[in-house]
Design a protein around this motif. Structure first.
Motif, short mmCIF file in Angstrom:
data_model
loop_
_atom_site.label_atom_id
_atom_site.label_comp_id
_atom_site.label_asym_id
_atom_site.label_seq_id
_atom_site.Cartn_x
_atom_site.Cartn_y
_atom_site.Cartn_z
N ARG A 1 -9.56 -11.87 -0.21
CA ARG A 1 -10.12 -11.77 1.14
C ARG A 1 -9.64 -10.55 1.91
N ASN A 2 -8.70 -9.83 1.33
CA ASN A 2 -8.14 -8.63 1.95
C ASN A 2 -7.60 -8.92 3.36
N ASP A 3 -7.04 -10.09 3.54
CA ASP A 3 -6.48 -10.53 4.82
C ASP A 3 -4.96 -10.38 4.76
N LEU B 1 -5.63 -14.93 -0.09
CA LEU B 1 -5.96 -14.29 1.18
C LEU B 1 -5.92 -12.77 1.06
N CYS C 1 -2.78 -9.81 7.18
CA CYS C 1 -2.11 -10.55 8.24
C CYS C 1 -2.00 -12.03 7.89
N GLY C 2 -3.11 -12.62 7.43
CA GLY C 2 -3.09 -14.03 7.05
C GLY C 2 -2.17 -14.29 5.88
#
Length: 484
Positions: free
Chosen positions: A195-197, A191, A199-200
């Motif tokens: 995905r550079n997420d 993630l 928060c996730g």
């Protein structure tokens, strides 16, 4: 677990499946199959599983990049439901082709899972538990083999009328996998880095670690992300051409090829035949086989609970050495059992030794080390390379072993002995210990090794450190070399 089950499920009903093939052939063409064509058709049924696995392993890179680790596993479970239908109804429609197609589809599923599961576990595990969690798949592989051996007993599903049900039981664990995977989050490393997420990834880490304090882990992943910021996910071709990763790539190739060429699949696919050749009474073979399955589980648990204490290298070196010695022992016992009847028990002990040695280390450590030896950008490609070799060698052994056994007799096990000892020697000389090291630290070890290899031999002073060679600091200073 499904991988282990599908490895062993064709062992006990072998004669029933051959009889079905022969009867169907007679219905279609008015004559039965001869011994050689029947052996060829059954060998294809056994080994087509590995060809499917090869195809599945080639899909891993696309699947994990598009759907993530968890998503790839969820979607692959649907394949098993399809395969179970093919195999379960094959006798009703008198179609051996359906058995072979079903086996190939289960192979595709196993090819995907055998790479994605250790990848997923390697990415979600903290470094102090990475070895323990990395060997968990090998425990479930052993449980799958043991389940197939238990269900294959004559008192359960080992009778002629039950073999289609025996093959299609795989739909039960596949359905459970499909339901339970939705309870687990995606890989935090996937993630954040891919995905550079942030928060996730933070939420996923908090669920996996059971603590809101995950900032240290996030920072470590962000450091890896920054180091890879100018790089895209590598393809297999790019990995093979990358000079800086050649030692890692070669190590993954040796470990995965050696894992299958060690002969373990010959033992699992043809256990009953091996015991029959060793002189074990036919009525006792199913129970002897089940006993070896129980030992597999115990050996796997020993490896799982000791890997973080003793490290990766000792387990895999000891495992391959034990397998090599026991393979030679089978050859000796088979040659001498005509003169010494008690040697048949030595054969059984050697089979048990091969299985125990495999489950303690070689069963799981190659998959774990594939995750540990590469950074995020090259990890999926490394699993494709390792998985492809693993399945290609699996197919080779499964298809060739019955013919090798007919032509070479007892001496066929010496081939596996040589492979095991050579892999153990390679690990001892080349692969460093990765216990309790971050992915960045492991990458730096190999970078140091490349620097070592570029120094003229007469200027190098070597000493032992943690089981592998490294340079004295004065040698580097004297040569003027610097680490990349």
């Amino acid at each position: 677990m499904l991988y282990g089950y599908n490895l062993a499920v064709v062992n006990s009903p072998a004669e029933h499946i051959k009889a079905f093939y022969n009867a169907t052939w007679f219905q279609r063409y008015g004559q039965g199959l001869g011994p050689a064509p029947l052996t060829l058709l059954y060998a294809l049924t056994v080994s087509i599983f590995a060809l499917g696995g090869l195809g599945g392993s080639l899909l891993v890179g696309v699947l994990v990049e598009r759907y993530g680790r968890n998503g790839a596993l969820s979607r692959s479970a649907l394949l098993v439901l399809l395969a179970g239908g093919f195999m379960g109804f094959s006798r009703e429609v008198a179609s051996p082709e359906m058995v072979i197609i079903g086996r190939s589809i289960t192979g595709i599923h196993s090819g995907i899972c055998l790479s994605v599961v250790p990848l997923y576990l390697g990415e979600i595990a903290p470094k102090n538990l990475r070895g323990f969690l990395g060997l968990m798949p090998s425990i479930f592989i052993c449980l799958g083999v043991f389940s197939a051996q238990v269900l294959g007993l004559p008192e359960l599903l080992g009778k002629d009328r039950f073999w289609p049900l025996f093959l299609s039981v795989v739909v039960v664990p596949a359905s459970l996998q499909l339901l339970l995977l939705h309870c687990f989050p995606e890989s935090p490393r996937y993630l954040l880095i891919e995905r550079n997420d942030v928060c996730g990834a933070t939420k996923a880490l908090q669920r996996f670690l059971g603590s809101p304090e995950v900032q240290d882990v996030i920072e470590e992943m962000q450091e890896e992300q920054r180091s890879l910021s100018s790089m895209e996910m590598a393809s297999v071709w790019q990995l093979l051409r990358e000079r800086s990763l050649r030692w890692q790539t070669l190590s993954v190739a040796v470990l995965n090829a050696g894992m299958q060429l060690s002969g373990i699949d010959a033992i699992w696919f043809y256990t009953n035949t091996i015991f029959e050749n060793a002189g074990i009474p036919v009525s006792q073979i199913p129970y002897t086989t089940m006993g070896t399955g129980a030992i597999e589980v115990v050996a796997g648990l020993i490896g799982c609970f000791t890997i973080e204490r003793v490290g990766r290298r000792p387990l895999i070196i000891t495992g391959f050495c034990a397998m090599g010695v026991c393979s030679a022992g089978i050859t000796i016992s088979l040659l001498l059992q005509a003169a010494l009847p008690w040697m048949r028990y030595v054969s059984v002990a050697c089979v048990v030794g091969i299985i125990a040695g495999f489950c303690m280390g070689p069963a799981g450590v190659p998959f774990l080390m594939t995750a540990e030896l590469f950074m995020q950008s090259h990890r999926p490609a490394a699993y494709i390379v390792g998985g492809s070799l693993n399945w290609l060698c699996n197919f080779t052994v499964g298809f060739i072993f019955p013919f090798l056994q007919m032509s070479a007799g007892a001496f066929c096990y010496l081939v596996f002995c040589g492979v095991c000892l050579l892999v153990a020697l390679y690990v001892y000389l080349i692969i460093p210990e990765t216990k309790n090291k971050t992915f960045m630290e492991i990458s730096h070890i190999f970078a140091t090794r490349r620097s070592v290899l570029s120094v003229p031999a007469q200027l190098i002073g070597m000493r032992k450190l943690d089981g592998y060679g490294t340079l004295e600091s004065s040698s580097l200073e004297g040569s003027g070399s610097s680490l990349p």
